[in-house]
Design a protein around this motif. Structure first.
Motif, PDB file in Angstrom:
ATOM      1  N   HIS A 116       0.839  -1.203   0.000  1.00 27.18           N
ATOM      2  CA  HIS A 116       0.000   0.000   0.000  1.00 27.18           C
ATOM      3  C   HIS A 116       0.875   1.254   0.000  1.00 27.18           C
ATOM      4  N   VAL A 117       1.905   1.253   0.840  1.00 28.37           N
ATOM      5  CA  VAL A 117       2.835   2.396   0.883  1.00 28.37           C
ATOM      6  C   VAL A 117       3.495   2.601  -0.474  1.00 28.37           C
ATOM      7  N   ALA A 118       3.996   1.531  -1.061  1.00 28.22           N
ATOM      8  CA  ALA A 118       4.684   1.641  -2.346  1.00 28.22           C
ATOM      9  C   ALA A 118       3.746   2.147  -3.433  1.00 28.22           C
ATOM     10  N   THR A 119       2.512   1.651  -3.446  1.00 25.94           N
ATOM     11  CA  THR A 119       1.535   2.069  -4.458  1.00 25.94           C
ATOM     12  C   THR A 119       1.260   3.557  -4.377  1.00 25.94           C
ATOM     13  N   PHE A 120       1.023   4.048  -3.175  1.00 24.96           N
ATOM     14  CA  PHE A 120       0.620   5.448  -3.053  1.00 24.96           C
ATOM     15  C   PHE A 120       1.806   6.411  -3.055  1.00 24.96           C
ATOM     16  N   ALA A 121       2.992   5.941  -2.714  1.00 20.77           N
ATOM     17  CA  ALA A 121       4.188   6.768  -2.914  1.00 20.77           C
ATOM     18  C   ALA A 121       4.416   6.987  -4.409  1.00 20.77           C
ATOM     19  N   ASP A 122       4.239   5.917  -5.197  1.00 16.32           N
ATOM     20  CA  ASP A 122       4.374   6.039  -6.657  1.00 16.32           C
ATOM     21  C   ASP A 122       3.294   6.957  -7.229  1.00 16.32           C
ATOM     22  N   ARG A 123       2.078   6.841  -6.709  1.00 22.40           N
ATOM     23  CA  ARG A 123       0.994   7.687  -7.212  1.00 22.40           C
ATOM     24  C   ARG A 123       1.259   9.156  -6.879  1.00 22.40           C
ATOM     25  N   ARG A 160      -7.842  13.348  -8.580  1.00 17.65           N
ATOM     26  CA  ARG A 160      -7.443  11.984  -8.224  1.00 17.65           C
ATOM     27  C   ARG A 160      -6.711  11.958  -6.886  1.00 17.65           C
ATOM     28  N   LEU A 161      -5.776  12.879  -6.695  1.00 14.90           N
ATOM     29  CA  LEU A 161      -5.033  12.908  -5.442  1.00 14.90           C
ATOM     30  C   LEU A 161      -5.926  13.309  -4.273  1.00 14.90           C
ATOM     31  N   GLU A 162      -6.856  14.229  -4.508  1.00 18.24           N
ATOM     32  CA  GLU A 162      -7.802  14.588  -3.453  1.00 18.24           C
ATOM     33  C   GLU A 162      -8.638  13.375  -3.060  1.00 18.24           C
ATOM     34  N   GLY A 163      -9.111  12.632  -4.071  1.00 14.64           N
ATOM     35  CA  GLY A 163      -9.889  11.432  -3.777  1.00 14.64           C
ATOM     36  C   GLY A 163      -9.089  10.374  -3.044  1.00 14.64           C
ATOM     37  N   ASP A 164      -7.791  10.353  -3.289  1.00 14.94           N
ATOM     38  CA  ASP A 164      -6.899   9.366  -2.666  1.00 14.94           C
ATOM     39  C   ASP A 164      -6.304   9.850  -1.343  1.00 14.94           C
ATOM     40  N   PHE A 165      -6.689  11.029  -0.870  1.00 21.67           N
ATOM     41  CA  PHE A 165      -5.909  11.618   0.224  1.00 21.67           C
ATOM     42  C   PHE A 165      -5.937  10.771   1.496  1.00 21.67           C
ATOM     43  N   GLY A 166      -7.056  10.119   1.762  1.00 18.62           N
ATOM     44  CA  GLY A 166      -7.094   9.230   2.929  1.00 18.62           C
ATOM     45  C   GLY A 166      -6.076   8.103   2.804  1.00 18.62           C
ATOM     46  N   ASN A 167      -5.949   7.547   1.616  1.00 18.57           N
ATOM     47  CA  ASN A 167      -4.953   6.499   1.384  1.00 18.57           C
ATOM     48  C   ASN A 167      -3.534   7.054   1.467  1.00 18.57           C
ATOM     49  N   LEU A 168      -3.334   8.257   0.950  1.00 26.47           N
ATOM     50  CA  LEU A 168      -2.003   8.875   1.014  1.00 26.47           C
ATOM     51  C   LEU A 168      -1.604   9.138   2.459  1.00 26.47           C
ATOM     52  N   GLY A 192       9.569   2.896   9.548  1.00 28.66           N
ATOM     53  CA  GLY A 192      10.896   3.441   9.280  1.00 28.66           C
ATOM     54  C   GLY A 192      11.268   3.503   7.819  1.00 28.66           C
ATOM     55  N   ASP A 193      10.264   3.602   6.932  1.00 27.75           N
ATOM     56  CA  ASP A 193      10.536   3.727   5.496  1.00 27.75           C
ATOM     57  C   ASP A 193      10.720   5.211   5.172  1.00 27.75           C
ATOM     58  N   THR A 194      11.922   5.703   5.425  1.00 32.07           N
ATOM     59  CA  THR A 194      12.213   7.129   5.271  1.00 32.07           C
ATOM     60  C   THR A 194      12.051   7.586   3.829  1.00 32.07           C
ATOM     61  N   ASP A 195      12.487   6.770   2.898  1.00 21.01           N
ATOM     62  CA  ASP A 195      12.399   7.152   1.493  1.00 21.01           C
ATOM     63  C   ASP A 195      10.946   7.388   1.082  1.00 21.01           C
ATOM     64  N   ALA A 196      10.055   6.483   1.468  1.00 22.20           N
ATOM     65  CA  ALA A 196       8.640   6.641   1.112  1.00 22.20           C
ATOM     66  C   ALA A 196       8.035   7.860   1.805  1.00 22.20           C
ATOM     67  N   ALA A 197       8.373   8.064   3.082  1.00 27.03           N
ATOM     68  CA  ALA A 197       7.814   9.198   3.821  1.00 27.03           C
ATOM     69  C   ALA A 197       8.231  10.525   3.192  1.00 27.03           C
ATOM     70  N   LEU A 198       9.518  10.658   2.868  1.00 19.10           N
ATOM     71  CA  LEU A 198       9.999  11.899   2.263  1.00 19.10           C
ATOM     72  C   LEU A 198       9.452  12.070   0.847  1.00 19.10           C
ATOM     73  N   THR A 199       9.295  10.970   0.118  1.00 22.00           N
ATOM     74  CA  THR A 199       8.731  11.032  -1.234  1.00 22.00           C
ATOM     75  C   THR A 199       7.290  11.532  -1.190  1.00 22.00           C
ATOM     76  N   LEU A 200       6.516  11.006  -0.258  1.00 18.42           N
ATOM     77  CA  LEU A 200       5.124  11.427  -0.137  1.00 18.42           C
ATOM     78  C   LEU A 200       5.027  12.922   0.169  1.00 18.42           C
ATOM     79  N   VAL A 201       5.823  13.407   1.104  1.00 20.46           N
ATOM     80  CA  VAL A 201       5.765  14.828   1.463  1.00 20.46           C
ATOM     81  C   VAL A 201       6.208  15.717   0.304  1.00 20.46           C
ATOM     82  N   SER A 202       7.349  15.398  -0.285  1.00 19.13           N
ATOM     83  CA  SER A 202       7.870  16.257  -1.352  1.00 19.13           C
ATOM     84  C   SER A 202       6.958  16.248  -2.576  1.00 19.13           C
ATOM     85  N   SER A 203       6.392  15.103  -2.916  1.00 18.27           N
ATOM     86  CA  SER A 203       5.550  14.991  -4.099  1.00 18.27           C
ATOM     87  C   SER A 203       4.203  15.666  -3.920  1.00 18.27           C
TER      88      SER A 203
END
Length: 328
Positions: free
Chosen positions: A9-16, A35-43, A54-65
């Motif tokens: 789930h993390v990988a899917t929504f980090a990519d999205r 699309r991102l607004e509709g997905d915001f709960g998942n994000l 402790g998946d720092t890469d995914a956490a930082l990717t989500l914030v920056s993106s």
């Protein structure tokens, strides 16, 4: 299988988030915003999982993106995500850390914490240079805004110029339109109307190449401010209200309110006071609900001017005095 499902789930929504963040600068901005607004709960859930495992890469990717979406939609909860992400144990030398520090800097700016915004912006730039990663332009954007509000106009314009330069180097045409719009607004605001016009024209050219409605709204705002400063109030009003409508077409709450702030001021100056006050009710509510105090101050300053023009001197003085106390 539970942990594996959560990680997928993390990988899917980090990519999205990564795909959507790039698309917001182009012609598909509206569909990706929805699309991102509709997905915001998942994000949000993906971010919480990333920080808990402790998946720092995914956490930082989500914030920056998601930063641009958050700023346009005034979802400033992302600033809290940014704080949690940079405090993760192995985030100190991550190449996305400067961008996420830029999110924190911009978040401090909208809350009116100008010194903190400057400090965080400078920290982001220093770290980026030390790590040798390319600039996303966000720390420079925060610095330009905060320094301009502090009255340090030359410094602000210098950082805005670096924001433009970063967009040129990265080839992000939508971000280039944004930087040039900021440059135009800054120059026009200090009386360099000719310089403002040059930057506004360049912003519009970049916006048209990007085909992003937000970029077009920003360039239109810059052109409207130039028209107002050039004693063409009717042209300015058309441009500013068109900017607000264009921003609204893709759900950009921030840009819509920002353009209406100036459009309603122009309507008030030409005697359409009741319409202007109705518009400001909407704008003030937008800033209040979003928690954007820096732009609330600008709108309330205009309201104080309208009250003074109506000879409501006591109310005008009270409002303006309150602003002076808060800002200074």
């Amino acid at each position: 299988d539970g942990p594996a499902v959560h990680l997928a789930h993390v990988a899917t929504f980090a990519d999205r988030a990564l795909a959507g963040g790039s698309a917001l600068d182009g012609p598909e901005e509206g569909s990706w915003t929805a699309r991102l607004e509709g997905d915001f709960g998942n994000l949000r859930a993906a971010f919480l999982t990333a920080t808990s495992v402790g998946d720092t890469d995914a956490a930082l990717t989500l914030v920056s993106s998601l930063s641009e979406l958050a700023f346009r939609r005034m979802r400033y909860e992302l600033v809290h995500w940014a704080r949690a992400a940079v405090e993760m144990s192995d985030a100190s030398a991550h190449p996305l850390r400067p961008t996420v520090l830029g999110v924190l800097a911009y978040g401090a700016f909208v809350r009116g914490e100008l010194e903190s915004a400057v400090s965080l912006g400078l920290e982001a730039v220093e770290l980026r240079e030390r790590l040798g990663v390319p600039s996303c332009g966000l720390p420079e954007r925060a610095l330009g805004n905060a320094l301009f509000y502090q009255g340090r106009r030359d410094d602000a314009i210098g950082w805005i110029g670096r924001h433009v330069g970063a967009a040129e180097e990265n080839g992000r045409v939508g971000r280039l339109a944004h930087g040039l719009y900021m440059q135009s607004v800054a120059r026009t605001s200090i009386g360099d109307v000719d310089g403002g016009a040059v930057s506004a024209e360049a912003s519009m050219a970049a916006a048209e190449r990007s085909a992003s409605p937000t970029a077009l709204a920003q360039a239109g705002y810059a052109a409207g401010l130039v028209a107002a400063a050039s004693s063409r109030p009717d042209d300015a009003l058309v441009l500013l209200e068109r900017s607000a409508a264009t921003a609204d077409s893709v759900g950009n709450r921030w840009m819509r309110a920002f353009a209406l702030t100036e459009a309603m001021w122009l309507r008030a100056r030409r005697g359409e006071v009741e319409e202007a006050l109705a518009g400001y009710r909407d704008v003030v509510e937008t800033w209040f609900r979003g928690g954007d105090w820096a732009n609330q101050w600008l709108s309330l300053r205009h309201l104080a001017g309208i009250l003074a023009s109506l000879h409501r001197d006591r109310e005008a003085a009270l409002l303006f005095g309150a602003l002076l106390i808060v800002v200074f």
